[in-house]
Design a protein around this motif. Structure first.
Motif, PDB file in Angstrom:
ATOM      1  N   PRO A  96       0.824  -1.216   0.000  1.00 56.53           N
ATOM      2  CA  PRO A  96       0.000   0.000   0.000  1.00 56.53           C
ATOM      3  C   PRO A  96       0.857   1.265   0.000  1.00 56.53           C
ATOM      4  CG  PRO A  96      -0.708  -1.570   1.696  1.00 56.53           C
ATOM      5  CD  PRO A  96       0.592  -2.054   1.176  1.00 56.53           C
ATOM      6  N   TYR A 112       1.627   4.660   1.652  1.00 59.17           N
ATOM      7  CA  TYR A 112       1.415   5.270   2.967  1.00 59.17           C
ATOM      8  C   TYR A 112       1.705   6.764   2.888  1.00 59.17           C
ATOM      9  CZ  TYR A 112       1.403   0.452   4.583  1.00 59.17           C
ATOM     10  OH  TYR A 112       1.093  -0.873   4.764  1.00 59.17           O
ATOM     11  N   TYR A 130       5.876   8.549   6.776  1.00 57.38           N
ATOM     12  CA  TYR A 130       5.632   7.345   7.579  1.00 57.38           C
ATOM     13  C   TYR A 130       6.932   6.556   7.735  1.00 57.38           C
ATOM     14  CZ  TYR A 130       0.671   6.681   8.676  1.00 57.38           C
ATOM     15  OH  TYR A 130      -0.577   6.770   9.236  1.00 57.38           O
ATOM     16  N   ASP A 157       5.592   3.206  11.887  1.00 59.16           N
ATOM     17  CA  ASP A 157       4.230   3.683  11.607  1.00 59.16           C
ATOM     18  C   ASP A 157       3.468   2.685  10.738  1.00 59.16           C
ATOM     19  OD1 ASP A 157       4.688   6.061  12.991  1.00 59.16           O
ATOM     20  OD2 ASP A 157       5.447   7.076  11.196  1.00 59.16           O
ATOM     21  N   VAL A 158       4.168   2.124   9.737  1.00 57.40           N
ATOM     22  CA  VAL A 158       3.533   1.139   8.842  1.00 57.40           C
ATOM     23  C   VAL A 158       3.129  -0.096   9.634  1.00 57.40           C
ATOM     24  CG1 VAL A 158       3.938  -0.430   6.905  1.00 57.40           C
ATOM     25  CG2 VAL A 158       4.688   1.941   6.754  1.00 57.40           C
ATOM     26  N   THR A 209      -0.016   0.285  11.641  1.00 60.84           N
ATOM     27  CA  THR A 209      -1.313   0.292  10.951  1.00 60.84           C
ATOM     28  C   THR A 209      -2.025  -1.053  11.100  1.00 60.84           C
ATOM     29  OG1 THR A 209      -0.348  -0.412   8.828  1.00 60.84           O
ATOM     30  CG2 THR A 209      -0.540   1.963   9.218  1.00 60.84           C
ATOM     31  N   GLU A 214      -4.792  -0.796  13.854  1.00 57.65           N
ATOM     32  CA  GLU A 214      -5.735   0.329  13.786  1.00 57.65           C
ATOM     33  C   GLU A 214      -7.054   0.008  14.490  1.00 57.65           C
ATOM     34  OE1 GLU A 214      -6.020   1.283   9.651  1.00 57.65           O
ATOM     35  OE2 GLU A 214      -4.300   2.652   9.689  1.00 57.65           O
ATOM     36  N   ASP A 252       9.430   4.987   2.650  1.00 58.54           N
ATOM     37  CA  ASP A 252       9.686   5.295   1.236  1.00 58.54           C
ATOM     38  C   ASP A 252      11.154   5.148   0.849  1.00 58.54           C
ATOM     39  OD1 ASP A 252       7.044   5.771   0.716  1.00 58.54           O
ATOM     40  OD2 ASP A 252       7.174   7.939   0.999  1.00 58.54           O
ATOM     41  N   LYS A 280      10.655  -3.336   1.596  1.00 57.40           N
ATOM     42  CA  LYS A 280       9.234  -2.984   1.706  1.00 57.40           C
ATOM     43  C   LYS A 280       8.359  -4.235   1.750  1.00 57.40           C
ATOM     44  CE  LYS A 280       9.306   1.579  -0.510  1.00 57.40           C
ATOM     45  NZ  LYS A 280       8.904   2.379  -1.682  1.00 57.40           N
ATOM     46  N   ASN A 334       5.913  -5.266   4.754  1.00 61.79           N
ATOM     47  CA  ASN A 334       4.498  -5.489   4.466  1.00 61.79           C
ATOM     48  C   ASN A 334       4.050  -6.878   4.923  1.00 61.79           C
ATOM     49  OD1 ASN A 334       2.013  -4.519   3.361  1.00 61.79           O
ATOM     50  ND2 ASN A 334       2.314  -5.892   1.616  1.00 61.79           N
ATOM     51  N   ARG A 353       3.527  -6.610   8.593  1.00 66.77           N
ATOM     52  CA  ARG A 353       2.263  -5.922   8.878  1.00 66.77           C
ATOM     53  C   ARG A 353       1.070  -6.854   8.675  1.00 66.77           C
ATOM     54  NH1 ARG A 353      -1.632  -4.470   5.994  1.00 66.77           N
ATOM     55  NH2 ARG A 353      -0.519  -4.954   4.070  1.00 66.77           N
TER      56      ARG A 353
END
Length: 631
Positions: free
Chosen positions: A76, A78, A82, A86-87, A90, A93, A159, A166, A170, A173
């Motif tokens: 995704p 963000y 971020y 922070d990722v 999520t 949440e 980023d 990444k 992910n 997450r």
């Protein structure tokens, strides 16, 4: 309970070219399913349809009500700024929303005694606890440790990470979100061996459903218990792991081929009979003409089955140069770092003729950097590196680039290999670049196609030292098998970096593990290396007693004679167990098409492996005691 149901699914990206053509399958709650198929067969399209990212043309798709799907291939976007932390957060949440509402309710409860607020507070507290709200940070740390996401990376901007990093974040997450159905699209591509093993253990304990697209055959063997293969837009089913699938697929092919050949023989027989009937009909026997026509219609009905085919094997091998002498490579005191970070130092290495070395280690330890020092792409900070005088290196890097990406495949071959157009097309065909594919520009090729093209060019060179950096990355299983076929026939020296455990297991006769800036050098194959590591971990560290508490060990009754007998008995036990393992391996090969029998034999093999490890431990302990007793 059916978790996912797909019926008669049709999807076209171009008119008249169906990527999915009546695909039908279902997946039940808790199943571990591997979704296989050649690159471009529609596997990722199925995932995108399941998550609602793309629509389909015909058919039905049903996800069980209330079930949440998580897809790892999607990264995704963000908000700017971020961090990785922070990722990861999520994923919580829903829990954070509950936490915020609990805080608001607590404030309202202080103002009065409303029973409705009390009930809502109790319900949310129970939901927060059930969702793991109180141990969210602990879970996050465990997942990050398992997937090699250190604290320094967690503080970085998301980023600024590489594509592989990444993907790893992910995946972390997605695991933390605790979804009901995990859709994993090549989850091991950017993971090192340690992280892959952690993921495999996590998936074994995961209570939900797993549908995985993967070309990692070890991963598929350890994780999935059923395989769905997409072939010509439809589904083929295999009730077992990857090993079962591979054996069963070959058995089905042979069966179809035999059936086809039998039908062709029958058609040939009928054609001869029909021809004879026509001859008789021309001689005045009218009835035979009708019979001949009837027989020809029957033949046409039988011609509906095409000859079964399978992927062509690689038709080229590496061009080899004769090697003289034993010395291939010698390195003394090799060191390399970037800025304040030292990757390795003081490395002393030696490679001699005939060796096949697998270089392994966690991501970021410097494996690719070491390869670049050997190939001359980079220079060492300290130390010396010498190559043998008759050594000719062939190198396949991890990131493949071409000097002229605007050229077509056939032009690239003509200019770089100095060959004719026909020779170029023949060589490209051996690597499954056929027809209009050879006129594609190199710039539009996928990562896997670039690897194939570079290999195609590399195989024409006369080499005796082959260096491969992650050679199977981004390749489908068929392409991996092509490369393995070429490496199998290659007789020169081989040094390769890989996280593909099938590849390591098949080719390495020596293991270099790069860790903590040093090389752990193990002379043996990958299975022997794993067994040695397991034996080492099973042995407890010796406890050194303080001088005043240290007592003399009591002598064993019978002295060294009894010890010698015990060592001999331990050796016989190990030998007997290894004979049983050999017999069990033969039984597994014989029962390759009997899934239930295979499962039983695999369980027996696991138990026997544990027993052999214990026997080795006993033998090593007794041998050490005997050496000590002999002084």
């Amino acid at each position: 309970m059916i978790e996912i149901s797909v019926s008669g699914l049709v999807k076209e990206y171009e008119v008249g070219s169906r990527i999915l053509d009546g695909l039908t399958f279902q997946i039940d709650t808790g199943e571990r399913v591997g979704l296989l198929g050649k690159n471009g067969s529609g596997k990722t399209t199925v995932f995108r349809i399941l998550t609602g990212e793309v629509d389909w043309d015909e058919g039905e798709v049903m996800i069980a009500p209330g079930k949440r799907l998580g897809l790892i291939s999607q990264i995704p976007v963000y908000p700017a700024g971020y961090t990785v932390e922070d990722v990861l957060d999520t994923a919580f949440e829903r829990l954070r929303a509950i936490e915020r509402e609990l805080t608001q309710l607590a404030e309202r409860m202080g103002e009065g005694n409303d029973p409705g607020i009390l009930r809502r507070y109790d319900a949310l507290t129970a939901a927060f606890e059930a969702g793991g709200g109180y141990d969210a940070d602990t879970r996050k740390n465990k997942v990050c440790n398992g997937l090699t996401i250190p604290q320094s990376m967690r503080e970085q901007l998301f980023d600024d990470l590489s594509g592989g990093e990444k993907t790893r974040v992910n995946l972390a997450r997605l695991i933390l979100e605790d979804t009901d159905v995990l859709l994993l699209d090549e989850p091991t591509n950017h993971l090192d061996l340690h992280a892959v093993e952690w993921l495999e253990e996590y998936l074994k304990k995961f209570k939900g459903t797993v549908l995985a697209i993967s070309h990692d055959r070890y991963f598929l063997d350890r994780v999935v218990s059923r395989v769905i293969e997409i072939q010509d837009g439809k589904a083929e089913f295999y009730e077992g792991n990857y090993t079962f699938y591979a054996v069963e697929k070959e058995r089905r092919f042979e069966e179809k081929l035999k059936q086809y050949e039998k039908e062709q023989a029958k058609i040939e027989q009928l054609e001869k009979a029909a021809e004879q009937l026509r001859v008789w009909a021309y001689s005045g026997m009218d009835k035979t003409f009708r019979r001949a026509k009837s027989m020809e219609k029957r033949i046409e009905r039988m011609r509906t089955v095409d000859r079964p085919t399978k992927d062509r094997k690689l038709e080229m091998g590496f061009g080899e140069r004769e090697f003289h002498g034993d010395e291939v490579l010698t390195a003394k005191g090799l060191a390399k770092g970037y800025g304040d970070r030292v990757l390795f130092s003081g490395l002393d290495l030696e490679i001699i003729g005939g060796e096949r070395i697998g270089l392994i280690g966690d991501n970021g330890t410097g494996k690719s950097t070491l390869i670049k020092l050997i190939t001359g792409e980079e220079e060492a900070d300290a130390g010396k590196l010498r190559m043998g005088p008759t050594v000719k290196v062939g190198y396949l890097p991890q990131v493949i680039t071409f000097d002229h990406p605007e050229r077509t495949l056939v032009d690239t071959m003509i200019y770089d290999q100095d060959c004719t157009a026909q020779t170029a097309r023949n060589r490209l065909a051996a690597f499954n670049f056929r027809g209009e594919d050879v006129f594609k520009q190199v710039s539009v090729l996928s990562g896997g196609e670039r690897s194939r093209l570079r290999l195609c060019m590399l195989m024409d060179e006369k080499i005796n030292f082959l260096i491969l950096d992650e050679p199977t990355n981004h390749l489908d299983i068929a392409s991996r098998e092509w490369i393995e076929g070429a490496v199998e026939d290659y007789e020169g020296v081989l040094l390769f970096v890989s996280h593909d455990r099938y590849f390591i297991d098949r080719f390495a006769t020596r293991i270099w593990e790069l860790q903590d800036g040093k090389i752990l050098d193990f002379r043996g194959n990958y299975q022997e290396y794993l067994s040695a590591k397991a034996r080492k971990s099973l042995q407890a560290e010796p406890v050194v007693q303080p001088e005043r508490e240290r007592k003399e060990k009591p002598k064993r009754p019978g002295g060294t004679k009894n010890l010698e007998k015990e060592v001999a008995a331990a050796e016989r036990a190990v030998s007997k167990a290894e004979e049983q393992m050999f017999e069990l391996t033969e039984q597994i090969q014989e029962a390759s098409s009997d899934y239930l029998k295979l499962q039983e034999l695999y369980e027996q093999r696991d138990e026997l492996e544990e027993e052999i490890l214990k026997l080795y431990g006993t033998w090593e302990r007794l041998s050490a005691e005997l050496e000590e007793a002999r002084g």
